[in-house]
Motif scaffolding. Structure first.
Motif, mmCIF file in Angstrom:
data_model
loop_
_atom_site.group_PDB
_atom_site.id
_atom_site.type_symbol
_atom_site.label_atom_id
_atom_site.label_comp_id
_atom_site.label_asym_id
_atom_site.label_seq_id
_atom_site.Cartn_x
_atom_site.Cartn_y
_atom_site.Cartn_z
ATOM 1 N N ALA A 177 32.687 44.724 35.249
ATOM 2 C CA ALA A 177 32.495 43.424 35.901
ATOM 3 C C ALA A 177 33.645 43.195 36.879
ATOM 4 C CB ALA A 177 32.462 42.319 34.852
ATOM 5 N N LEU A 178 33.425 42.322 37.893
ATOM 6 C CA LEU A 178 34.459 42.019 38.878
ATOM 7 C C LEU A 178 35.568 41.190 38.222
ATOM 8 C CD1 LEU A 178 32.268 41.034 41.962
ATOM 9 C CD2 LEU A 178 33.457 43.187 41.584
ATOM 10 N N SER A 179 36.786 41.503 38.628
ATOM 11 C CA SER A 179 37.903 40.673 38.156
ATOM 12 C C SER A 179 37.864 39.350 38.908
ATOM 13 C CB SER A 179 39.232 41.397 38.398
ATOM 14 O OG SER A 179 39.462 41.507 39.788
ATOM 15 N N VAL A 198 29.403 50.268 34.891
ATOM 16 C CA VAL A 198 29.984 49.549 36.025
ATOM 17 C C VAL A 198 30.726 48.330 35.467
ATOM 18 C CG1 VAL A 198 29.481 48.221 38.107
ATOM 19 C CG2 VAL A 198 28.216 50.319 37.621
ATOM 20 N N GLU A 212 40.091 38.071 40.881
ATOM 21 C CA GLU A 212 40.561 38.277 42.248
ATOM 22 C C GLU A 212 39.465 38.910 43.106
ATOM 23 O OE1 GLU A 212 42.937 38.343 45.592
ATOM 24 O OE2 GLU A 212 43.205 37.239 43.739
ATOM 25 N N GLU A 213 38.756 39.921 42.564
ATOM 26 C CA GLU A 213 37.672 40.563 43.303
ATOM 27 C C GLU A 213 36.524 39.590 43.552
ATOM 28 O OE1 GLU A 213 38.120 45.184 41.673
ATOM 29 O OE2 GLU A 213 37.028 43.716 40.469
ATOM 30 N N ARG A 214 36.249 38.770 42.593
ATOM 31 C CA ARG A 214 35.173 37.787 42.737
ATOM 32 C C ARG A 214 35.509 36.785 43.838
ATOM 33 N NH1 ARG A 214 30.019 37.568 42.353
ATOM 34 N NH2 ARG A 214 29.239 35.543 41.805
ATOM 35 N N ARG A 215 36.787 36.360 43.892
ATOM 36 C CA ARG A 215 37.226 35.413 44.914
ATOM 37 C C ARG A 215 37.092 36.029 46.293
ATOM 38 N NH1 ARG A 215 41.215 34.811 47.952
ATOM 39 N NH2 ARG A 215 42.523 36.405 47.031
ATOM 40 N N LYS A 216 37.501 37.314 46.449
ATOM 41 C CA LYS A 216 37.397 37.999 47.738
ATOM 42 C C LYS A 216 35.921 38.159 48.150
ATOM 43 C CE LYS A 216 41.664 40.659 47.659
ATOM 44 N NZ LYS A 216 42.224 42.012 47.597
ATOM 45 N N PHE A 217 35.100 38.465 47.183
ATOM 46 C CA PHE A 217 33.666 38.616 47.464
ATOM 47 C C PHE A 217 33.081 37.306 47.969
ATOM 48 C CE2 PHE A 217 29.253 38.257 45.977
ATOM 49 C CZ PHE A 217 28.693 39.321 46.674
ATOM 50 N N ASP A 218 33.372 36.219 47.276
ATOM 51 C CA ASP A 218 32.857 34.910 47.687
ATOM 52 C C ASP A 218 33.372 34.535 49.083
ATOM 53 O OD1 ASP A 218 31.452 34.652 45.353
ATOM 54 O OD2 ASP A 218 33.012 33.479 44.324
#
Length: 163
Positions: free
Chosen positions: A140-142, A138, A144-150
């Motif tokens: 790790a989150l990029s 799996v 951009e993905e981490r920002r959207k998740f937060d």
């Protein structure tokens, strides 16, 4: 207290003394001691069809008596031990033997529990290895993905506090 222990011991001794050691009746015994010894040995190898986990030598059931008489008839007729057992297996099936032979379907019956246990252990081990390898692959989150998740998490936190 001592009277109870004595009474219990007396009852236990009486029960043990009253229980038959062998079910063979005097009228069944063969006159030839060698033939009788063979009959007794064979009777200890044969299952009582009524009691099912007792030899015909130990059973008082009428069917066990009939089988004991049949064994003695076959011995008097001159059959050897193998012929007597084969005759009874042919007539009643392998269930009549207290120790079934090791061939055919019996091999499957004896080994199936071990094979199932080994197969289950192997399946659990393979599943654990698959989960480890799946977790390792799996990515790790990029950023951009981490920002959207937060952002999504903060929105869900706001909706919980507004309730």
């Amino acid at each position: 207290m001592k009277k109870r222990a004595t009474l219990f011991l007396a009852v236990l001794v009486a029960l043990i003394a009253a229980s038959p050691l062998r079910a063979v009746q005097p009228d069944e015994v063969l006159p030839d001691p060698a033939q009788e010894a063979r009959a007794r040995a064979l009777s200890r190898e044969l299952r009582c069809m009524v009691c099912q986990n007792q030899s015909i030598d130990d059973s008082d059931a009428p069917l066990a008596k009939d089988l004991r008489l049949l064994v003695r008839e076959r011995i008097k007729a001159g059959d050897d031990d193998r012929a007597v057992l084969d005759f009874l297996v042919t007539r009643y099936g392998e269930f009549v033997l207290l120790r079934p032979s090791w061939h055919g379907a019996n091999v499957i019956l004896w080994t199936a529990p071990f094979l199932i246990l080994i197969g289950g252990g192997l399946a659990i081990w393979l599943r654990a290895r698959w989960r480890e390898s799946a977790a390792a692959t799996v990515p790790a989150l990029s950023a951009e993905e981490r920002r959207k998740f937060d952002e999504l998490m903060s929105k869900s936190d706001d909706s919980i506090t507004n309730v």
